[in-house]
Design a protein around this motif. Structure first.
Motif, PDB file in Angstrom:
ATOM      1  N   ALA A  93       0.819  -1.213   0.000  1.00 34.66           N
ATOM      2  CA  ALA A  93       0.000   0.000   0.000  1.00 34.66           C
ATOM      3  C   ALA A  93       0.856   1.268   0.000  1.00 34.66           C
ATOM      4  O   ALA A  93       0.669   2.156  -0.836  1.00 34.66           O
ATOM      5  CB  ALA A  93      -0.943  -0.005   1.201  1.00 34.66           C
ATOM      6  N   GLU A 124      -1.235  -2.415  -7.551  1.00 34.12           N
ATOM      7  CA  GLU A 124      -2.037  -1.497  -6.748  1.00 34.12           C
ATOM      8  C   GLU A 124      -1.902  -0.062  -7.229  1.00 34.12           C
ATOM      9  O   GLU A 124      -2.886   0.690  -7.261  1.00 34.12           O
ATOM     10  CB  GLU A 124      -1.628  -1.611  -5.285  1.00 34.12           C
ATOM     11  N   THR A 221      -5.037  -4.972  -1.654  1.00 40.82           N
ATOM     12  CA  THR A 221      -6.395  -4.453  -1.542  1.00 40.82           C
ATOM     13  C   THR A 221      -7.019  -4.190  -2.911  1.00 40.82           C
ATOM     14  O   THR A 221      -8.221  -3.927  -3.001  1.00 40.82           O
ATOM     15  CB  THR A 221      -6.401  -3.143  -0.735  1.00 40.82           C
TER      16      THR A 221
END
Length: 286
Positions: A93, A124, A221
Motif C-alpha cells: 500500500a 495497486e 487491496t
C-alpha cells in the motif's frame, strides 16, 4: 516470496538473527516513389499512434534501480522515455502510493513494469489511473485482493529463499519494531542471480535493498491486472518465486506470457528479452 508458512517464517527470522536507358530511369523513379510513399505512410501511422509511453520500472526486494540498467539502455536506444523508480520496500500500500506519485508527475501514457515484489506494487499503483496503458510483470507477483506475496509462494513448492536470508531487526522513530530481510552475500548469486556473471552478482549482493518482512505478509487491496492489459515474463529457473506460482498468476490474469530459462535476476541476465516484451506491450496499447 518464499514457500513457507508465515509462522515458520517468523520462527526462521527469529532464529537466524533495392533494360537500360529510359526504362532503367523510369524504374528507378518508380522504386523511389514507392519507397517514399511507404515511408510517408509509416510516419503518418506512427503519428496517429501518438507519442511513445514512458516506461516506469519498479524493482523488487534484494535489488535496486541499477538492476534495470541493461533494460533501460535498450529502451532508450529505441526511443522510449524511462524512469526507474525507487521502491521503499516497506509494504504494497505505502510503496504503491510512492510509485503513484511518480506516475502522477509524468505527462502522457505510461507502461508500468514490476520485478518480483514490484509486481505487487504496480498492481495497486495502477488502479484507477487511465494513463497506465499496460502492466508488465517480470518474475513477479500478481496478487488478487486479499492475497500476500507470501501466501502466493506458499501455494507451490520450490523456493529456497528461507535458508539464505539474513534478518535484521529495526526500531522505528515511534518505537515500533520490525525486521528487514537481506540475502546473505555469499549465497546471493546461487539464490538470486545464478545466470549473472560472478563479479556483477557480487556487486548486486553488496548493494541489495532489504525488504520489510511485513511487506511480504501484507495483503493486496486491489489488482489493476483485472482491468489493464498485462504481459508476464515467467522465469523457469527461479529459486525465489517458483515457476508454477508465476504461471498460476499469469494465467489467472490472462497475461501475454513469455517463458525463459532464467534466474530471478532475468532483467540483468536477459535485458534484451525483457526490453522486447516491454516494447510489445507499449506497441499493443498505442
Amino acid at each position: 516470496m518464499f514457500s513457507i508458512e508465515s509462522n515458520r517464517l517468523r520462527r526462521f527470522v527469529a532464529g537466524a538473527g533495392a533494360g537500360a536507358g529510359a526504362i532503367a530511369t523510369v524504374g528507378a523513379f518508380a522504386v523511389a516513389g514507392t519507397a517514399n510513399a511507404a515511408n510517408a505512410a509509416t510516419e503518418d501511422s506512427a503519428a496517429d499512434r501518438g507519442p511513445k509511453p514512458t516506461v516506469v520500472l519498479e524493482h523488487g526486494a534484494f535489488a535496486d534501480g541499477s538492476s534495470w540498467d541493461g533494460v533501460i539502455a535498450r529502451l532508450r536506444h529505441d526511443g522510449y522515455p524511462v524512469v526507474a523508480a525507487a521502491n521503499p520496500l516497506r509494504g504494497p500500500a505505502s510503496d504503491a502510493a510512492a510509485l503513484r506519485s511518480v506516475v502522477d508527475h509524468i505527462k502522457g501514457p505510461v507502461v508500468l513494469v514490476g520485478h518480483s515484489y514490484g509486481g505487487s506494487v504496480i498492481s495497486e499503483a495502477a488502479v484507477g489511473e487511465p494513463r497506465v496503458k499496460a502492466l508488465v510483470y517480470v518474475a513477479a507477483f500478481l496478487p488478487a485482493p486479499g492475497e500476500s506475496a507470501l501466501q502466493l509462494t506458499n501455494r507451490f513448492p520450490g523456493s529456497t529463499l528461507p535458508g539464505t536470508l539474513d534478518p535484521v531487526p529495526f526500531t522505528n522513530a515511534d518505537g515500533s519494531t520490525g525486521t528487514d530481510l537481506y540475502i546473505q552475500q555469499d549465497k546471493f548469486r546461487a539464490q538470486f542471480a545464478a545466470d549473472v556473471p560472478a563479479d556483477k552478482a557480487a556487486l548486486a549482493a553488496a548493494s541489495q535493498r532489504p525488504i520489510a518482512q511485513a511487506a511480504l505478509e501484507e495483503k493486496a487491496t486491489a489488482a489493476a491486472w483485472q482491468t489493464v492489459p498485462s504481459w508476464d515474463i515467467v522465469t523457469t529457473e527461479d529459486l525465489n518465486i517458483p515457476a508454477a506460482a508465476q504461471r498460476f498468476m499469469a494465467d489467472r490474469a490472462h497475461a501475454h506470457t513469455t517463458e525463459v530459462a532464467a534466474s530471478h535476476s532475468v532483467a540483468v541476465s536477459h535485458p534484451g528479452l525483457v526490453a522486447g516484451v516491454v516494447e510489445k506491450a507499449a506497441r499493443a496499447t498505442r
